[in-house]
Design a protein around this motif. Structure first.
Motif, PDB file in Angstrom:
ATOM      1  N   LEU A 101       0.831  -1.206   0.000  1.00  0.00           N
ATOM      2  CA  LEU A 101       0.000   0.000   0.000  1.00  0.00           C
ATOM      3  C   LEU A 101       0.865   1.256   0.000  1.00  0.00           C
ATOM      4  CD1 LEU A 101      -2.723  -1.088   2.596  1.00  0.00           C
ATOM      5  CD2 LEU A 101      -2.933  -1.046   0.105  1.00  0.00           C
ATOM      6  N   GLY A 102       2.041   1.172   0.593  1.00  0.00           N
ATOM      7  CA  GLY A 102       2.926   2.321   0.649  1.00  0.00           C
ATOM      8  C   GLY A 102       3.442   2.768  -0.702  1.00  0.00           C
ATOM      9  N   LYS A 103       3.293   1.940  -1.733  1.00  0.00           N
ATOM     10  CA  LYS A 103       3.733   2.311  -3.077  1.00  0.00           C
ATOM     11  C   LYS A 103       2.773   3.285  -3.754  1.00  0.00           C
ATOM     12  CE  LYS A 103       6.156  -2.069  -3.852  1.00  0.00           C
ATOM     13  NZ  LYS A 103       6.269  -3.283  -4.715  1.00  0.00           N
ATOM     14  N   PHE A 104       1.598   3.468  -3.161  1.00  0.00           N
ATOM     15  CA  PHE A 104       0.600   4.372  -3.715  1.00  0.00           C
ATOM     16  C   PHE A 104       0.676   5.706  -2.978  1.00  0.00           C
ATOM     17  CE2 PHE A 104      -0.652   0.138  -4.762  1.00  0.00           C
ATOM     18  CZ  PHE A 104      -1.234   0.228  -6.014  1.00  0.00           C
ATOM     19  N   ARG A 105       1.018   6.756  -3.715  1.00  0.00           N
ATOM     20  CA  ARG A 105       1.290   8.043  -3.085  1.00  0.00           C
ATOM     21  C   ARG A 105       0.072   8.627  -2.377  1.00  0.00           C
ATOM     22  NH1 ARG A 105       5.896  10.701  -4.774  1.00  0.00           N
ATOM     23  NH2 ARG A 105       5.375  12.120  -3.077  1.00  0.00           N
ATOM     24  N   ILE A 158      -7.758   2.501  -0.166  1.00  0.00           N
ATOM     25  CA  ILE A 158      -7.040   1.245   0.074  1.00  0.00           C
ATOM     26  C   ILE A 158      -7.585   0.146  -0.839  1.00  0.00           C
ATOM     27  CG2 ILE A 158      -6.636  -0.574   1.788  1.00  0.00           C
ATOM     28  CD1 ILE A 158      -6.520   1.626   3.909  1.00  0.00           C
ATOM     29  N   ARG A 159      -8.890   0.088  -0.995  1.00  0.00           N
ATOM     30  CA  ARG A 159      -9.473  -0.925  -1.885  1.00  0.00           C
ATOM     31  C   ARG A 159      -9.045  -0.692  -3.332  1.00  0.00           C
ATOM     32  NH1 ARG A 159     -14.265   0.278   1.364  1.00  0.00           N
ATOM     33  NH2 ARG A 159     -14.425  -1.319   2.983  1.00  0.00           N
ATOM     34  N   ILE A 160      -9.021   0.561  -3.769  1.00  0.00           N
ATOM     35  CA  ILE A 160      -8.616   0.862  -5.147  1.00  0.00           C
ATOM     36  C   ILE A 160      -7.154   0.477  -5.359  1.00  0.00           C
ATOM     37  CG2 ILE A 160      -8.223   2.732  -6.795  1.00  0.00           C
ATOM     38  CD1 ILE A 160     -10.691   4.119  -5.626  1.00  0.00           C
ATOM     39  N   ALA A 161      -6.301   0.767  -4.383  1.00  0.00           N
ATOM     40  CA  ALA A 161      -4.893   0.374  -4.488  1.00  0.00           C
ATOM     41  C   ALA A 161      -4.758  -1.139  -4.619  1.00  0.00           C
ATOM     42  CB  ALA A 161      -4.123   0.883  -3.273  1.00  0.00           C
ATOM     43  N   GLN A 167      -5.799  -2.384  -8.116  1.00  0.00           N
ATOM     44  CA  GLN A 167      -4.735  -2.268  -9.112  1.00  0.00           C
ATOM     45  C   GLN A 167      -3.654  -3.326  -8.891  1.00  0.00           C
ATOM     46  OE1 GLN A 167      -3.136   1.667  -9.510  1.00  0.00           O
ATOM     47  NE2 GLN A 167      -2.103   1.185 -11.423  1.00  0.00           N
ATOM     48  N   PHE A 168      -3.319  -3.580  -7.629  1.00  0.00           N
ATOM     49  CA  PHE A 168      -2.326  -4.604  -7.323  1.00  0.00           C
ATOM     50  C   PHE A 168      -2.796  -5.974  -7.791  1.00  0.00           C
ATOM     51  CE2 PHE A 168      -0.974  -7.960  -4.405  1.00  0.00           C
ATOM     52  CZ  PHE A 168       0.399  -7.885  -4.533  1.00  0.00           C
ATOM     53  N   MET A 169      -4.063  -6.310  -7.547  1.00  0.00           N
ATOM     54  CA  MET A 169      -4.573  -7.627  -7.914  1.00  0.00           C
ATOM     55  C   MET A 169      -4.708  -7.770  -9.424  1.00  0.00           C
ATOM     56  SD  MET A 169      -7.248  -8.633  -4.835  1.00  0.00           S
ATOM     57  CE  MET A 169      -8.220  -7.122  -4.913  1.00  0.00           C
ATOM     58  N   LEU A 170      -5.070  -6.690 -10.114  1.00  0.00           N
ATOM     59  CA  LEU A 170      -5.132  -6.743 -11.572  1.00  0.00           C
ATOM     60  C   LEU A 170      -3.755  -7.045 -12.156  1.00  0.00           C
ATOM     61  CD1 LEU A 170      -7.507  -3.744 -12.366  1.00  0.00           C
ATOM     62  CD2 LEU A 170      -7.976  -6.157 -12.819  1.00  0.00           C
TER      63      LEU A 170
END
Length: 259
Positions: free
Chosen positions: A224-228, A245-248, A251-254
């Motif tokens: 999560l820390g990779k998302f500014r 957090i869910r949106i981050a 993107q990670f799961m995609l």
């Protein structure tokens, strides 16, 4: 004009995601490409920019924000997140829902004020806590953002109150030793039929130590820390904090599903 950023969806990712989003309304103004709107939201989450500072290659910021807000209110982001988590688990040869999970919190400074702010004396941080429950792959199952002055064993009740309905197979939760206070293990066992197993730090250990199971949730916080947008809590509403957090994680799961 269309510009691709590192956060932009690939064709395969869009084909997967468009099945999960609500259909566009047939009436009203000229429809805007949903893919461009989603790309703008992912860009906002990844870079941490303000809505009004979205690049001109995206639709008008007001339109993008309107879709983001509507999907938060009607639960679309939550549904997309949960469906993608199940897909990732199936890809890894797991059942859609887990039997084991790990819980932990992260205190974060709040930049915009807003609701539910407090002082975490242990971390010396004024802001909020991100309280998450993850499976053994590190995928977020539940996220609750609350005031930083709430103790972990108190905030755990907010996280765990819905696990009976959504995660019926859950049997054990690994946690820090602080979660063993205030009769929380007994409460979980009696009302949720879930065992809370605390993972304690070895007495003789010095410095940084990798603790069994607990490192998984710490790795999720690192993702999560990779998302500014998550470098601080910029949101006035805790519902927005949870949605970011869910949106981050979406993107990670995609990205994980495309590999």
């Amino acid at each position: 004009m269309s510009i691709e950023y590192p956060s932009s969806l690939s064709d395969d990712q869009w084909r997967l995601l468009r099945r999960l989003i609500p259909p566009a309304k047939l009436r009203g103004r000229k429809r805007i490409d949903r893919r461009q709107i989603v790309d703008a939201i992912l860009y906002w989450c990844r870079t941490g920019c303000q809505w009004r500072l979205l690049p001109d290659c995206f639709p008008n910021w007001n339109t993008v924000y309107g879709v983001y807000r509507a999907w938060r209110i009607d639960g679309t982001w939550q549904r997309i997140h949960d469906r993608l988590r199940e897909k990732v688990r199936r890809k890894e040869g797991r059942k859609p829902t887990p039997t084991a999970a790990i819980i932990d919190s992260q205190s974060i400074r709040s930049a915009e004020g807003g609701e539910l702010r407090g002082y975490d004396a242990a971390k010396r941080i004024t802001g909020r806590k991100r309280h998450i429950l993850v499976d053994t792959l590190g995928l977020v199952m539940v996220v609750v953002v609350h005031s930083a002055d709430l103790q972990d064993y108190e905030g755990a009740h907010l996280v765990l109150e819905n696990i009976r309905q959504k995660f019926r197979r859950l049997r054990v939760i690994f946690a820090d030793s602080i979660y063993g206070r205030a009769d929380l293990p007994e409460f979980l066992k009696q009302w949720y039929r879930v065992i809370l197993q605390t993972v304690k730090r070895p007495v003789e250990a010095e410095g940084f130590v990798v603790l069994p199971k607990r490192w998984i949730v710490e790795r999720t916080f690192a993702w999560l820390g990779k998302f500014r947008r998550l470098s601080k809590d910029y949101e006035r509403l805790t519902q927005n904090s949870e949605t970011v957090i869910r949106i981050a994680m979406i993107q990670f799961m995609l990205n994980r599903l495309e590999k």
